[in-house]
Design a protein around this motif. Structure first.
Motif, PDB file in Angstrom:
ATOM      1  N   ILE A 160      53.433  43.572  29.711  1.00  0.00           N
ATOM      2  CA  ILE A 160      52.332  43.682  30.659  1.00  0.00           C
ATOM      3  C   ILE A 160      52.313  42.387  31.454  1.00  0.00           C
ATOM      4  CG2 ILE A 160      49.847  43.884  30.923  1.00  0.00           C
ATOM      5  CD1 ILE A 160      49.817  45.475  28.352  1.00  0.00           C
ATOM      6  N   GLU A 161      52.342  42.510  32.781  1.00  0.00           N
ATOM      7  CA  GLU A 161      52.398  41.339  33.648  1.00  0.00           C
ATOM      8  C   GLU A 161      51.238  41.373  34.630  1.00  0.00           C
ATOM      9  OE1 GLU A 161      55.603  39.059  36.530  1.00  0.00           O
ATOM     10  OE2 GLU A 161      56.029  41.073  35.807  1.00  0.00           O
ATOM     11  N   ASP A 162      50.460  40.293  34.652  1.00  0.00           N
ATOM     12  CA  ASP A 162      49.323  40.168  35.559  1.00  0.00           C
ATOM     13  C   ASP A 162      49.737  39.270  36.714  1.00  0.00           C
ATOM     14  OD1 ASP A 162      46.871  40.095  36.786  1.00  0.00           O
ATOM     15  OD2 ASP A 162      45.764  39.483  34.995  1.00  0.00           O
ATOM     16  N   LYS A 163      49.896  39.846  37.916  1.00  0.00           N
ATOM     17  CA  LYS A 163      50.365  39.098  39.086  1.00  0.00           C
ATOM     18  C   LYS A 163      49.225  38.706  40.023  1.00  0.00           C
ATOM     19  CE  LYS A 163      54.955  41.100  39.271  1.00  0.00           C
ATOM     20  NZ  LYS A 163      55.956  41.779  40.101  1.00  0.00           N
ATOM     21  N   ARG A 164      47.997  38.833  39.584  1.00  0.00           N
ATOM     22  CA  ARG A 164      46.854  38.518  40.445  1.00  0.00           C
ATOM     23  C   ARG A 164      46.609  37.019  40.488  1.00  0.00           C
ATOM     24  NH1 ARG A 164      41.940  40.766  37.838  1.00  0.00           N
ATOM     25  NH2 ARG A 164      43.020  40.024  36.002  1.00  0.00           N
ATOM     26  N   THR A 188      52.246  46.589  35.364  1.00  0.00           N
ATOM     27  CA  THR A 188      52.080  45.500  36.315  1.00  0.00           C
ATOM     28  C   THR A 188      50.676  45.566  36.874  1.00  0.00           C
ATOM     29  OG1 THR A 188      54.420  45.615  36.888  1.00  0.00           O
ATOM     30  CG2 THR A 188      52.976  44.432  38.392  1.00  0.00           C
ATOM     31  N   ILE A 189      49.963  44.460  36.829  1.00  0.00           N
ATOM     32  CA  ILE A 189      48.608  44.382  37.362  1.00  0.00           C
ATOM     33  C   ILE A 189      48.647  43.503  38.587  1.00  0.00           C
ATOM     34  CG2 ILE A 189      46.239  43.704  36.867  1.00  0.00           C
ATOM     35  CD1 ILE A 189      47.040  44.008  33.849  1.00  0.00           C
ATOM     36  N   SER A 190      48.137  44.017  39.709  1.00  0.00           N
ATOM     37  CA  SER A 190      48.127  43.231  40.939  1.00  0.00           C
ATOM     38  C   SER A 190      46.855  43.513  41.704  1.00  0.00           C
ATOM     39  CB  SER A 190      49.356  43.571  41.797  1.00  0.00           C
ATOM     40  OG  SER A 190      49.326  44.923  42.192  1.00  0.00           O
ATOM     41  N   SER A 191      46.642  42.750  42.775  1.00  0.00           N
ATOM     42  CA  SER A 191      45.494  42.966  43.658  1.00  0.00           C
ATOM     43  C   SER A 191      45.951  42.690  45.096  1.00  0.00           C
ATOM     44  CB  SER A 191      44.323  42.057  43.281  1.00  0.00           C
ATOM     45  OG  SER A 191      44.697  40.704  43.405  1.00  0.00           O
ATOM     46  N   TYR A 192      45.146  43.143  46.029  1.00  0.00           N
ATOM     47  CA  TYR A 192      45.507  42.928  47.438  1.00  0.00           C
ATOM     48  C   TYR A 192      45.111  41.551  47.878  1.00  0.00           C
ATOM     49  CZ  TYR A 192      46.409  47.898  47.860  1.00  0.00           C
ATOM     50  OH  TYR A 192      46.931  49.157  47.702  1.00  0.00           O
TER      51      TYR A 192
END
Length: 192
Positions: A160-164, A188-192
Motif C-alpha cells: 500500500i503506497e500513499d502518494k499524497r 495506491t492512495i493519491s489526491s489531486y
C-alpha cells in the motif's frame, strides 16, 4: 437442513459421512486415494463461498438498506450517490466516482483486474471502513489530502503506497481504514 433453511453446515457433514461410507461399498471405486484432494477442494470452496454469503463489516445492523440520494446520475458515468459501494473487477477494470454525503464504506475486489475509486466528493463523519481485496490486481484510491489513512490489510508480495502530500485539517478528523488482503497486488492512495 430444511429445518434451519440451510444456514448451517451440520446437514452437509452428515450427508458427507454417509456418502463416504456408501461409495466405499460400490465396486470398482477406491475413495481412499481421493480423500486428501476432496478435503482440500472442500476447504477451498468453503473459503470462497463463505465470502459471498457473509455480511460485510461496514454494514451495521441498522444500515441494511441503501439509499440513492437526491440526484439522478446516469449509470454510464461511473458516478454513484449510493452510501455503500461495492466494486468487483475480475480480469477487467472499474472506475467509480462517489458523490454521497453520507458515505458508509464499501468493498472493492480486484482479481487480475484494476479499480479506480474517486472519493474526493464523498463525505462522512468519524471513521470509514473500506474492505479492499487484491489478488494479482490493483486499486487506486483518490481521496482528499486531509483524510487520515489507517491500513489493517494483510499483504503478501504486495503493498500500500500513499502518494499524497499530507495536509493538516482543523475540522474533526476523518479516518479512512483500509481492511482486507493484498496478494501480489497493490493499493495506491493519491489526491489531486
Amino acid at each position: 437442513g430444511i429445518k434451519t433453511h440451510f444456514k448451517d453446515f451440520g446437514w452437509l457433514l452428515l450427508i458427507g459421512v454417509g456418502t463416504f461410507f456408501l461409495v466405499d461399498k460400490m465396486p470398482n471405486v477406491e475413495i481412499r486415494e481421493y480423500i486428501l484432494p476432496i478435503i482440500v477442494i472442500t476447504a477451498g470452496l468453503i473459503v470462497l463461498l463463505g465470502g459471498i454469503f457473509r455480511k460485510p463489516k461496514y454494514l451495521s445492523n441498522d444500515d441494511s438498506s441503501q439509499t440513492q440520494g437526491d440526484k439522478l446520475i446516469p449509470a454510464s458515468s461511473g458516478a454513484t450517490a449510493e452510501n455503500i459501494m461495492e466494486v468487483v473487477s475480475i480480469f477487467g477494470s472499474a472506475k467509480r466516482v462517489v458523490l454521497s454525503k453520507n458515505f458508509k464504506g464499501g468493498e472493492i475486489i480486484s482479481i487480475f483486474g484494476s479499480s479506480e475509486i474517486n472519493l474526493t466528493n464523498a463525505d462522512f463523519t468519524g471513521t470509514l471502513v473500506l474492505e479492499v481485496v487484491q489478488i494479482f490486481g490493483g486499486t487506486k484510491l483518490i481521496i482528499p489530502p486531509h483524510w487520515e489513512v489507517q491500513s489493517q490489510t494483510a499483504t503478501i508480495f504486495g503493498g500500500i503506497e500513499d502518494k499524497r502530500s499530507i495536509q493538516a485539517s482543523g475540522d474533526t478528523p476523518k479516518i479512512l481504514v483500509i481492511d482486507g488482503a493484498t496478494i501480489f497486488g497493490g493499493v495506491t492512495i493519491s489526491s489531486y
